[in-house]
Design an enzyme around this catalytic site. Structure first.
Site, mmCIF file in Angstrom:
data_model
loop_
_atom_site.group_PDB
_atom_site.id
_atom_site.type_symbol
_atom_site.label_atom_id
_atom_site.label_comp_id
_atom_site.label_asym_id
_atom_site.label_seq_id
_atom_site.Cartn_x
_atom_site.Cartn_y
_atom_site.Cartn_z
ATOM 1 N N GLU A 89 -3.049 30.332 -9.993
ATOM 2 C CA GLU A 89 -3.440 31.291 -11.028
ATOM 3 C C GLU A 89 -3.175 32.720 -10.553
ATOM 4 O O GLU A 89 -3.552 33.087 -9.449
ATOM 5 C CB GLU A 89 -4.936 31.135 -11.365
ATOM 6 C CG GLU A 89 -5.315 29.783 -11.944
ATOM 7 C CD GLU A 89 -4.743 29.559 -13.351
ATOM 8 O OE1 GLU A 89 -4.286 30.531 -13.966
ATOM 9 O OE2 GLU A 89 -4.759 28.399 -13.808
ATOM 10 N N CYS B 263 -13.964 27.391 -14.207
ATOM 11 C CA CYS B 263 -12.930 27.715 -13.207
ATOM 12 C C CYS B 263 -12.636 29.210 -13.188
ATOM 13 O O CYS B 263 -12.576 29.818 -12.112
ATOM 14 C CB CYS B 263 -11.647 26.933 -13.469
ATOM 15 S SG CYS B 263 -11.785 25.203 -13.005
ATOM 16 N N HIS C 65 -4.906 25.497 -10.185
ATOM 17 C CA HIS C 65 -5.218 24.407 -11.116
ATOM 18 C C HIS C 65 -4.239 23.248 -10.894
ATOM 19 O O HIS C 65 -3.051 23.482 -10.648
ATOM 20 C CB HIS C 65 -5.123 24.881 -12.579
ATOM 21 C CG HIS C 65 -6.436 25.276 -13.169
ATOM 22 N ND1 HIS C 65 -6.688 26.540 -13.660
ATOM 23 C CD2 HIS C 65 -7.584 24.558 -13.363
ATOM 24 C CE1 HIS C 65 -7.935 26.576 -14.120
ATOM 25 N NE2 HIS C 65 -8.500 25.392 -13.962
HETATM 26 N N1 PCA Z 1 -11.853 22.509 -14.358
HETATM 27 C C1 PCA Z 1 -12.649 23.299 -15.259
HETATM 28 C C2 PCA Z 1 -13.958 23.481 -14.559
HETATM 29 C C3 PCA Z 1 -13.993 22.453 -13.475
HETATM 30 C C4 PCA Z 1 -12.592 21.996 -13.358
HETATM 31 O O1 PCA Z 1 -12.154 21.210 -12.502
HETATM 32 C C5 PCA Z 1 -11.974 24.590 -15.726
HETATM 33 O O2 PCA Z 1 -10.723 24.646 -15.721
HETATM 34 O O3 PCA Z 1 -12.650 25.550 -16.079
#
Ligand code: PCA
Length: 213
Positions: free
Chosen positions: A78, A141, A165
């Protein structure tokens, strides 16, 4: 030197979360660095509290948080965390924060201090699909990513940090139509590679990986 890497527990009705499943498979040492792995809850505030406690205890040089982005086709570092919580679903303790700033006096956004371009380039060289992401969403997240950058800046800590991610694993998409996934092995190999890139590159390359809308 030490790196703290976190993954989340499962949320949103899923039976597992490949973020912690892959994080916990990482070796305890990479290129001579100690790799400390922790699971954090998909719960606002509690997730960040656990990270802060571990930063104080471990005193890492680098912090990387990993989360599941179901539906994405590749590993996505990100680029930016934004100052808004706007939960589309409840977190694991029933909290649903809608349209609120994360930190009243915080900046609108904070850029990752990980070498995101180099991470993508190195993953692609290893045959692992990867791209930069310009949004970590507006759920837990992004909240963790934003609060991590805010905490490090506010306390003037010499810690490089950011958020990655990762996609669903195949077991999660058996009954989901046309949804991308990766194997847990490839995700784990990818994260191992991300750590190597971060250790070896204090600054990013200026390659052109931007997008057109
Ligand atoms: N993904 C979520 C929260 C926990 C996770 O693994 C997100 O992208 O916000």
């Amino acid at each position: 030197m030490k790196i703290l890497i976190t993954g989340f527990d499962s949320f949103g009705g899923e039976k597992m979360n490949p973020s912690y499943e892959s994080v916990k498979k990482l070796p305890d040492k990479i290129l001579g660095w100690e790799v400390v792995k922790i699971e954090i809850p998909t719960v606002i505030n509690k997730s960040m509290d656990k990270i802060v406690n571990n930063i104080k205890k471990i005193k890492p040089d680098v912090v990387i948080c990993v989360g599941q982005a179901g539906g994405r086709s590749c590993i996505t570092p990100e680029k930016i965390a934004i100052n808004i919580n706007d939960f589309a679903i409840e977190d694991n303790e029933g909290n649903k924060v809608v349209g609120e700033k994360i930190q009243q006096e915080g900046d609108d956004g904070y850029f990752s201090t990980l070498p995101v371009n180099k991470i993508v380039e190195d993953l692609r060289k290893k045959g692992i699909p990867s791209d930069i992401s310009y949004t970590a969403g507006t759920f837990v997240c992004n909240d963790v990513f934003y609060n991590l950058m805010y905490y490090v800046k506010k306390n003037k800590l010499n810690i490089r940090c950011g958020f990655i991610h990762i996609p669903f694993v195949f077991e999660q998409v058996v009954d989901k139509k046309n949804t991308s996934a990766m194997t847990l092995e490839m995700i784990t190999k990818g994260l191992d590679n991300v750590i190597r890139t971060v250790i070896q590159n204090e600054t990013d390359t200026k390659s052109n990986l931007g997008t057109i809308c």
